[in-house]
Design a protein around this motif. Structure first.
Motif, mmCIF file in Angstrom:
data_model
loop_
_atom_site.group_PDB
_atom_site.id
_atom_site.type_symbol
_atom_site.label_atom_id
_atom_site.label_comp_id
_atom_site.label_asym_id
_atom_site.label_seq_id
_atom_site.Cartn_x
_atom_site.Cartn_y
_atom_site.Cartn_z
ATOM 1 N N SER A 1 0.837 -1.196 0.000
ATOM 2 C CA SER A 1 0.000 0.000 0.000
ATOM 3 C C SER A 1 0.873 1.248 0.000
ATOM 4 C CB SER A 1 -0.907 0.021 1.245
ATOM 5 O OG SER A 1 -0.134 0.277 2.413
ATOM 6 N N ARG A 2 0.257 2.392 -0.325
ATOM 7 C CA ARG A 2 1.000 3.652 -0.335
ATOM 8 C C ARG A 2 1.622 3.927 1.019
ATOM 9 N NH1 ARG A 2 -0.390 8.859 0.947
ATOM 10 N NH2 ARG A 2 -2.589 8.308 1.232
ATOM 11 N N ARG A 3 0.880 3.682 2.099
ATOM 12 C CA ARG A 3 1.395 3.939 3.439
ATOM 13 C C ARG A 3 2.528 2.975 3.805
ATOM 14 N NH1 ARG A 3 1.307 8.829 5.457
ATOM 15 N NH2 ARG A 3 -0.679 9.529 6.285
ATOM 16 N N GLU A 4 2.418 1.731 3.369
ATOM 17 C CA GLU A 4 3.489 0.769 3.647
ATOM 18 C C GLU A 4 4.787 1.197 2.965
ATOM 19 O OE1 GLU A 4 0.583 -3.157 4.175
ATOM 20 O OE2 GLU A 4 1.544 -2.728 2.257
ATOM 21 N N ILE A 5 4.676 1.712 1.743
ATOM 22 C CA ILE A 5 5.870 2.198 1.048
ATOM 23 C C ILE A 5 6.397 3.461 1.714
ATOM 24 C CG2 ILE A 5 6.749 3.116 -1.133
ATOM 25 C CD1 ILE A 5 4.828 1.271 -2.592
ATOM 26 N N ASP A 6 5.488 4.342 2.160
ATOM 27 C CA ASP A 6 5.912 5.549 2.891
ATOM 28 C C ASP A 6 6.780 5.175 4.080
ATOM 29 O OD1 ASP A 6 4.448 7.180 1.189
ATOM 30 O OD2 ASP A 6 2.746 7.400 2.563
ATOM 31 N N VAL A 7 6.301 4.215 4.868
ATOM 32 C CA VAL A 7 7.003 3.808 6.085
ATOM 33 C C VAL A 7 8.332 3.140 5.742
ATOM 34 C CG1 VAL A 7 6.915 2.216 8.044
ATOM 35 C CG2 VAL A 7 4.922 3.626 7.497
#
Length: 283
Positions: free
Chosen positions: A223-229
């Motif tokens: 997910s976008r948030r997983e890549i952000d983290v």
């Protein structure tokens, strides 16, 4: 002086911002431009009934926009024709369009005024905080875009590209830029602005030149948030630092990390970052 290509990019950003200004506010006329050599050059106009504003150049401290530029704060006049608080250098353009109420909002980048966005109406139209908020939001989003793009271009210009690929130092610089860009994009509510930032992220990711490993599952998706983290973890940020950067709770960061590690079949964050890079998900 900026390169011609950079000026064209700036103009496209202003064009989008002015269109958004017209869409989000109740004002029938919207226009704006960026500052070059001490003057705001109006490059985009939406809703005008005449051509009197075309090519308008507003110098610092002159007129409503010039004051907004110098003072770095919004300025408004309900009756432009009779206003005594501004100079009337640009009456031919503003009154020629028939504008009565004029609202000027500076575009700030790193605390410096980089341009001005205007809203105008042909009748006197009082503006309260609720009505002004969309204009503040658009100017703020434009400022963020200009800041991010300038920072990315600066880093790209400073990154050497030796024959045979990028060196370790250059790769780390790109990865740090990528993480910073994702953390900024995470705070942007406007979908169009966020997509533009994601386009820049893709450029940075492609600069490493790493092709996805053949051993990596082609259907792997984070997910976008997983890549952000993971992007923040890749440059050594702690969970607390990641949480502060992305505006998340630390427990939420741990949850995203655990989910990403599970999808990547990794037992540590370091292994997850390595697998994500092999999959072409991180630079």
């Amino acid at each position: 002086m900026a390169a011609p290509s950079a000026l064209r990019d700036d103009a496209s950003l202003v064009s989008h911002a002015v269109a958004e200004l017209a869409r989000r506010t109740h004002f029938p006329v919207a226009f704006g431009g960026l500052e070059h050599n001490g003057a705001v050059h109006v490059t985009t106009i939406v809703g005008a009934r005449t051509r009197s504003i075309d090519g308008l150049v507003v110098h610092a401290s002159r007129g409503l926009g010039g004051r907004a530029l110098v003072e770095r704060r919004p300025r408004m006049t309900l009756d432009y024709r009779t206003s005594r608080s501004i100079t009337h250098d640009y009456d031919r353009a503003i009154l020629g369009e028939g504008i009565a109420t004029l609202f000027a909002v500076p575009v700030l980048v790193g605390g410096a005024a980089r341009g001005v966005l205007y809203c105008g109406s042909w009748a006197q139209s009082p503006v309260d905080d609720v009505q002004a908020r969309p204009a503040f939001d658009v100017a703020g989003e434009l400022g963020v875009e200009l800041h991010v793009r300038a920072e990315v271009e600066r880093r790209l210009a400073d990154t050497p590209a030796p024959e045979g690929g990028l060196g370790a130092g250059a790769r780390e610089e790109i990865r740090e830029s990528y993480a910073q860009l994702r953390s900024i994009a995470a705070t942007i509510g406007d979908d169009t602005v966020r997509r533009r930032l994601e386009d820049v992220e893709a450029r940075l990711a492609a600069l490493t030149g790493d092709a996805p490993s053949a051993s990596v599952d082609a259907d792997l998706h984070l997910s976008r948030r997983e890549i952000d983290v993971l992007a923040c973890a890749a440059v050594g940020s702690t969970n607390g630092e990641i949480a502060a950067s992305l505006g998340l709770r630390e427990t939420t960061v741990k949850s995203y990390l655990a989910s990403a590690m599970s999808k990547l079949d990794a037992s540590t964050r370091h292994a997850a970052v390595t697998r994500a890079r092999r999959a072409g998900l991180l630079p």
